[in-house]
Scaffold this motif. Structure first.
Motif, PDB file in Angstrom:
ATOM      1  N   THR A  49       0.834  -1.309  -0.009  1.00 48.61           N
ATOM      2  CA  THR A  49      -0.134   0.153   0.130  1.00 48.61           C
ATOM      3  C   THR A  49       0.882   1.177   0.007  1.00 48.61           C
ATOM      4  O   THR A  49       0.522   2.417  -0.621  1.00 48.61           O
ATOM      5  CB  THR A  49      -0.870   0.053   1.227  1.00 48.61           C
ATOM      6  OG1 THR A  49      -1.490  -1.235   1.000  1.00 48.61           O
ATOM      7  CG2 THR A  49      -1.872   1.206   1.376  1.00 48.61           C
ATOM      8  N   ALA A  52       2.553   1.702  -3.548  1.00 47.96           N
ATOM      9  CA  ALA A  52       1.657   2.215  -4.482  1.00 47.96           C
ATOM     10  C   ALA A  52       1.442   3.684  -4.280  1.00 47.96           C
ATOM     11  O   ALA A  52       1.079   4.346  -5.053  1.00 47.96           O
ATOM     12  CB  ALA A  52       0.119   1.445  -4.299  1.00 47.96           C
ATOM     13  N   ALA A  53       1.337   4.058  -3.034  1.00 48.71           N
ATOM     14  CA  ALA A  53       1.067   5.557  -2.874  1.00 48.71           C
ATOM     15  C   ALA A  53       2.311   6.194  -3.242  1.00 48.71           C
ATOM     16  O   ALA A  53       2.043   7.298  -3.532  1.00 48.71           O
ATOM     17  CB  ALA A  53       0.780   5.657  -1.131  1.00 48.71           C
ATOM     18  N   ASN A  54       3.397   5.947  -3.024  1.00 49.92           N
ATOM     19  CA  ASN A  54       4.568   6.541  -3.352  1.00 49.92           C
ATOM     20  C   ASN A  54       4.690   6.392  -4.910  1.00 49.92           C
ATOM     21  O   ASN A  54       5.010   7.635  -5.332  1.00 49.92           O
ATOM     22  CB  ASN A  54       5.656   5.798  -2.543  1.00 49.92           C
ATOM     23  CG  ASN A  54       6.137   6.031  -1.221  1.00 49.92           C
ATOM     24  OD1 ASN A  54       5.333   6.852  -0.695  1.00 49.92           O
ATOM     25  ND2 ASN A  54       6.900   5.152  -0.694  1.00 49.92           N
ATOM     26  N   VAL A  55       4.477   5.434  -5.361  1.00 48.83           N
ATOM     27  CA  VAL A  55       4.423   5.376  -6.939  1.00 48.83           C
ATOM     28  C   VAL A  55       3.252   6.528  -7.321  1.00 48.83           C
ATOM     29  O   VAL A  55       3.635   7.010  -8.458  1.00 48.83           O
ATOM     30  CB  VAL A  55       4.116   3.968  -7.589  1.00 48.83           C
ATOM     31  CG1 VAL A  55       3.805   4.074  -9.215  1.00 48.83           C
ATOM     32  CG2 VAL A  55       5.420   3.016  -7.337  1.00 48.83           C
ATOM     33  N   LYS A  56       2.085   6.399  -6.801  1.00 49.03           N
ATOM     34  CA  LYS A  56       1.146   7.414  -7.330  1.00 49.03           C
ATOM     35  C   LYS A  56       1.517   8.926  -6.952  1.00 49.03           C
ATOM     36  O   LYS A  56       1.593   9.547  -8.111  1.00 49.03           O
ATOM     37  CB  LYS A  56      -0.285   7.368  -6.585  1.00 49.03           C
ATOM     38  CG  LYS A  56      -1.344   8.066  -7.138  1.00 49.03           C
ATOM     39  CD  LYS A  56      -2.558   7.603  -6.369  1.00 49.03           C
ATOM     40  CE  LYS A  56      -3.569   8.208  -6.890  1.00 49.03           C
ATOM     41  NZ  LYS A  56      -4.927   8.037  -6.213  1.00 49.03           N
ATOM     42  N   ASP A  57       2.369   9.332  -6.137  1.00 50.03           N
ATOM     43  CA  ASP A  57       2.916  10.406  -5.824  1.00 50.03           C
ATOM     44  C   ASP A  57       3.977  10.681  -6.827  1.00 50.03           C
ATOM     45  O   ASP A  57       4.210  12.072  -7.347  1.00 50.03           O
ATOM     46  CB  ASP A  57       3.470  10.486  -4.382  1.00 50.03           C
ATOM     47  CG  ASP A  57       2.379  10.573  -3.340  1.00 50.03           C
ATOM     48  OD1 ASP A  57       1.258  10.788  -3.742  1.00 50.03           O
ATOM     49  OD2 ASP A  57       2.760  10.341  -2.113  1.00 50.03           O
ATOM     50  N   ALA A  59       4.335   9.697  -9.795  1.00 49.29           N
ATOM     51  CA  ALA A  59       3.553   9.951 -11.025  1.00 49.29           C
ATOM     52  C   ALA A  59       2.984  10.997 -11.228  1.00 49.29           C
ATOM     53  O   ALA A  59       3.149  11.847 -12.267  1.00 49.29           O
ATOM     54  CB  ALA A  59       2.605   8.730 -11.422  1.00 49.29           C
ATOM     55  N   GLN A  60       2.380  11.648 -10.178  1.00 53.21           N
ATOM     56  CA  GLN A  60       1.668  12.834 -10.315  1.00 53.21           C
ATOM     57  C   GLN A  60       2.935  14.042 -10.282  1.00 53.21           C
ATOM     58  O   GLN A  60       2.637  14.803 -11.064  1.00 53.21           O
ATOM     59  CB  GLN A  60       0.883  13.139  -8.824  1.00 53.21           C
ATOM     60  CG  GLN A  60      -0.499  12.433  -8.794  1.00 53.21           C
ATOM     61  CD  GLN A  60      -1.400  12.699  -9.908  1.00 53.21           C
ATOM     62  OE1 GLN A  60      -1.261  13.835 -10.220  1.00 53.21           O
ATOM     63  NE2 GLN A  60      -2.288  11.831 -10.391  1.00 53.21           N
ATOM     64  N   LYS A  63       4.062  13.985 -13.903  1.00 53.49           N
ATOM     65  CA  LYS A  63       3.075  14.426 -14.665  1.00 53.49           C
ATOM     66  C   LYS A  63       2.869  16.181 -14.556  1.00 53.49           C
ATOM     67  O   LYS A  63       2.881  16.804 -15.591  1.00 53.49           O
ATOM     68  CB  LYS A  63       1.625  14.293 -14.269  1.00 53.49           C
ATOM     69  CG  LYS A  63       0.603  14.324 -15.135  1.00 53.49           C
ATOM     70  CD  LYS A  63      -0.806  13.799 -14.745  1.00 53.49           C
ATOM     71  CE  LYS A  63      -2.062  14.536 -15.413  1.00 53.49           C
ATOM     72  NZ  LYS A  63      -3.411  14.002 -14.951  1.00 53.49           N
TER      73      LYS A  63
END
Length: 93
Positions: A49, A52-57, A59-60, A63
């Motif tokens: 978890t 996944a949160a780190n990867v999402k951060d 990626a944002q 971006k």
């Protein structure tokens, strides 16, 4: 003592030892499964978890970085896109 009695005693002792070893292995297996369920899986779930949160951060952040670069230098971005598209088009033939 006859040879037959010795053989039967040895067989029953071997069977008892085998049964005991099998029971011990089943007990160890159950304890290991319980340990994994209680201690390992929750930590792996938490780590997944968090990852996944780190990867999402990340990626944002990337971006936003790309969006900033494109908005500050739109012609360079169009040129890079055209070159990459051309190269990929040539490679796909």
């Amino acid at each position: 003592m006859s040879a037959e009695k010795i053989r039967k005693d040895a067989e029953s002792a071997l069977e008892a030892a085998t049964s005991s070893a099998r029971d011990d292995l089943e007990t160890v297996k159950a304890q290991l499964e319980q340990f994994v369920q209680q201690h390992i899986l929750p930590k792996l779930s938490d780590a997944a978890t968090s990852a996944a949160a780190n990867v999402k951060d990340i990626a944002q952040t990337q971006k936003k970085s790309v969006a900033t670069q494109v908005s500050t230098q739109p012609l360079l971005s169009i040129g890079i896109s055209a070159v990459v598209g051309f190269v990929l088009g040539r490679l796909s033939r």
